[in-house]
Motif scaffolding. Sequence first.
Motif, short mmCIF file in Angstrom:
data_model
loop_
_atom_site.label_atom_id
_atom_site.label_comp_id
_atom_site.label_asym_id
_atom_site.label_seq_id
_atom_site.Cartn_x
_atom_site.Cartn_y
_atom_site.Cartn_z
N GLN A 7 0.82 -1.10 0.19
CA GLN A 7 -0.12 -0.15 0.18
C GLN A 7 0.93 1.28 -0.03
OE1 GLN A 7 -4.23 -0.08 1.69
NE2 GLN A 7 -3.35 1.33 2.74
N ASP A 8 0.46 2.20 -0.75
CA ASP A 8 1.22 3.35 -0.83
C ASP A 8 2.79 3.09 -0.95
OD1 ASP A 8 -0.70 5.02 -0.90
OD2 ASP A 8 -0.92 4.67 1.38
N TRP A 9 3.92 2.17 -1.92
CA TRP A 9 4.90 1.64 -1.82
C TRP A 9 5.48 3.22 -2.41
CZ3 TRP A 9 7.12 1.75 -6.93
CH2 TRP A 9 6.48 1.60 -8.18
N ARG A 10 4.92 3.92 -3.91
CA ARG A 10 4.79 4.64 -4.67
C ARG A 10 5.86 6.01 -3.43
NH1 ARG A 10 4.86 5.18 -9.56
NH2 ARG A 10 3.74 3.05 -10.87
N TRP A 11 5.01 6.78 -2.33
CA TRP A 11 4.20 7.25 -1.32
C TRP A 11 6.21 6.72 -0.25
CZ3 TRP A 11 5.88 7.71 3.57
CH2 TRP A 11 5.84 8.76 3.75
N ILE A 12 6.50 5.65 -0.18
CA ILE A 12 7.37 5.13 0.75
C ILE A 12 8.34 5.56 -0.30
CG2 ILE A 12 8.78 3.44 1.39
CD1 ILE A 12 5.98 1.83 2.01
N MET A 13 8.83 4.95 -1.06
CA MET A 13 10.33 5.45 -2.77
C MET A 13 10.64 7.01 -2.91
SD MET A 13 12.01 3.14 -3.70
CE MET A 13 11.83 1.89 -5.33
N GLN A 14 9.22 7.67 -2.51
CA GLN A 14 9.48 9.43 -2.70
C GLN A 14 9.67 10.13 -1.52
OE1 GLN A 14 9.37 10.89 -5.32
NE2 GLN A 14 8.43 9.62 -7.14
N HIS A 15 9.61 9.53 -0.26
CA HIS A 15 9.79 9.44 1.53
C HIS A 15 11.62 9.30 1.85
CE1 HIS A 15 6.29 11.46 -0.34
NE2 HIS A 15 6.63 12.15 0.33
N VAL A 16 11.47 7.61 1.39
CA VAL A 16 12.48 7.25 2.73
C VAL A 16 13.35 6.91 1.27
CG1 VAL A 16 12.32 5.91 4.58
CG2 VAL A 16 10.45 6.14 4.00
N PRO A 17 14.43 7.33 2.28
CA PRO A 17 16.01 5.71 0.93
C PRO A 17 15.45 4.77 1.61
CG PRO A 17 16.37 7.68 2.12
CD PRO A 17 15.50 7.70 2.45
N ILE A 18 15.94 3.40 0.65
CA ILE A 18 15.66 2.52 0.59
C ILE A 18 16.91 1.57 0.33
CG2 ILE A 18 14.22 -0.31 0.21
CD1 ILE A 18 11.70 2.19 -0.86
N GLY A 19 17.63 0.28 1.42
CA GLY A 19 18.63 -0.02 1.17
C GLY A 19 18.32 -1.88 1.13
N VAL A 20 18.02 -2.46 -0.01
CA VAL A 20 18.03 -3.75 -0.01
C VAL A 20 19.09 -4.71 0.26
CG1 VAL A 20 17.05 -5.43 -1.27
CG2 VAL A 20 16.43 -3.02 -2.34
N LEU A 21 19.44 -5.76 0.61
CA LEU A 21 20.38 -7.07 0.94
C LEU A 21 19.80 -8.09 0.37
CD1 LEU A 21 20.63 -5.66 4.70
CD2 LEU A 21 21.80 -5.28 2.75
N ALA A 22 20.23 -8.01 -0.05
CA ALA A 22 20.24 -9.57 -1.19
C ALA A 22 21.60 -10.63 -1.21
CB ALA A 22 19.57 -9.35 -2.39
N ARG A 23 21.03 -11.88 -0.73
CA ARG A 23 21.91 -13.13 -1.18
C ARG A 23 22.52 -13.19 -2.85
NH1 ARG A 23 17.18 -16.40 0.09
NH2 ARG A 23 17.90 -17.09 2.79
N PRO A 24 23.66 -13.15 -2.52
CA PRO A 24 24.72 -13.50 -3.59
C PRO A 24 23.26 -14.57 -5.26
CG PRO A 24 26.29 -13.38 -1.95
CD PRO A 24 24.69 -13.65 -1.30
N GLY A 25 23.70 -13.38 -5.96
CA GLY A 25 23.08 -14.56 -7.07
C GLY A 25 21.85 -13.91 -7.82
N GLN A 26 20.77 -13.17 -6.92
CA GLN A 26 19.26 -12.32 -6.61
C GLN A 26 19.58 -10.90 -7.26
OE1 GLN A 26 17.49 -12.43 -2.47
NE2 GLN A 26 16.81 -13.95 -2.87
N ARG A 27 20.34 -10.56 -7.95
CA ARG A 27 20.33 -9.79 -8.61
C ARG A 27 19.65 -9.72 -10.04
NH1 ARG A 27 23.49 -4.97 -7.88
NH2 ARG A 27 24.78 -6.37 -6.85
N ILE A 28 19.35 -10.79 -10.89
CA ILE A 28 18.61 -10.87 -11.72
C ILE A 28 17.26 -10.56 -11.52
CG2 ILE A 28 17.96 -12.20 -13.51
CD1 ILE A 28 20.89 -13.56 -13.79
N ALA A 29 16.71 -11.76 -10.64
CA ALA A 29 14.92 -11.06 -10.29
C ALA A 29 14.86 -9.23 -9.78
CB ALA A 29 15.49 -12.65 -8.95
N ALA A 30 15.69 -9.60 -8.71
CA ALA A 30 15.53 -7.81 -8.35
C ALA A 30 15.28 -7.19 -9.57
CB ALA A 30 16.55 -7.52 -7.14
N ARG A 31 16.46 -6.92 -10.44
CA ARG A 31 16.66 -6.47 -11.44
C ARG A 31 15.15 -6.09 -12.53
NH1 ARG A 31 21.76 -7.82 -13.28
NH2 ARG A 31 20.38 -8.67 -15.12
#
Length: 201
Positions: A124-148
């Motif tokens: 819910q309101d994910w665009r508001w979150i993105m527009q107002h708060v920096p986001i740090g994403v942590l991933a296992r090696p190899g998950q970069r393709i799915a995230a992309r």
Amino acid sequence: MRYHMPHTRAGRVVGLLGGSFDPAHEGHAHISREALKRFGLDELWWLVSPGNPLKQRGPAPLDERMARAREVMDHPRVKITDFEARAGTRYTAETLKALMRAYPGVRFVWIMGADNLHQFDQWQDWRWIMQHVPIGVLARPGQRIAARHAKAADIYRFARLRGRQAQALAWGEAPRWCFVNVPMVDVSSTAIRARGGWRHV
């Protein structure tokens, strides 16, 4: 039992890791230590939610999950809080707005895993979150393709910082997000519950 609101001051960089923590485990502790290091956080708060609105079955009682979280995460710069229960918020955007009102001048950074980034556009309101708060994403090696291929990653590709810029994540206006690979601990709350390692009252 209710926990005190975390104490901090304006100008501090505070990471936020939300979830039901049902139960908290070493995987949560591990990514918390990595987030503190990778994103230059002064501190990190675990926002233990009253319940996940997307799940039909409720989690274990909040007090039990809070107590377990404090056992698992013993770190001077990590605080465990029931802020959402106190503020009466159900969704992340609501919680962030309430935190910003309660802590003016604090630089908040939302921390999440790559799996959450992949379905972030369903929040819910994910665009508001993105527009107002920096986001740090942590991933296992190899998950970069799915995230992309995540919708949010595609729409906000222009706002992505490179991994070597991760320390500067909080020091700029949103939207801005950063994806870093970290070694992961192979444990999950779901698996712990499945093998009977967590009592659900």
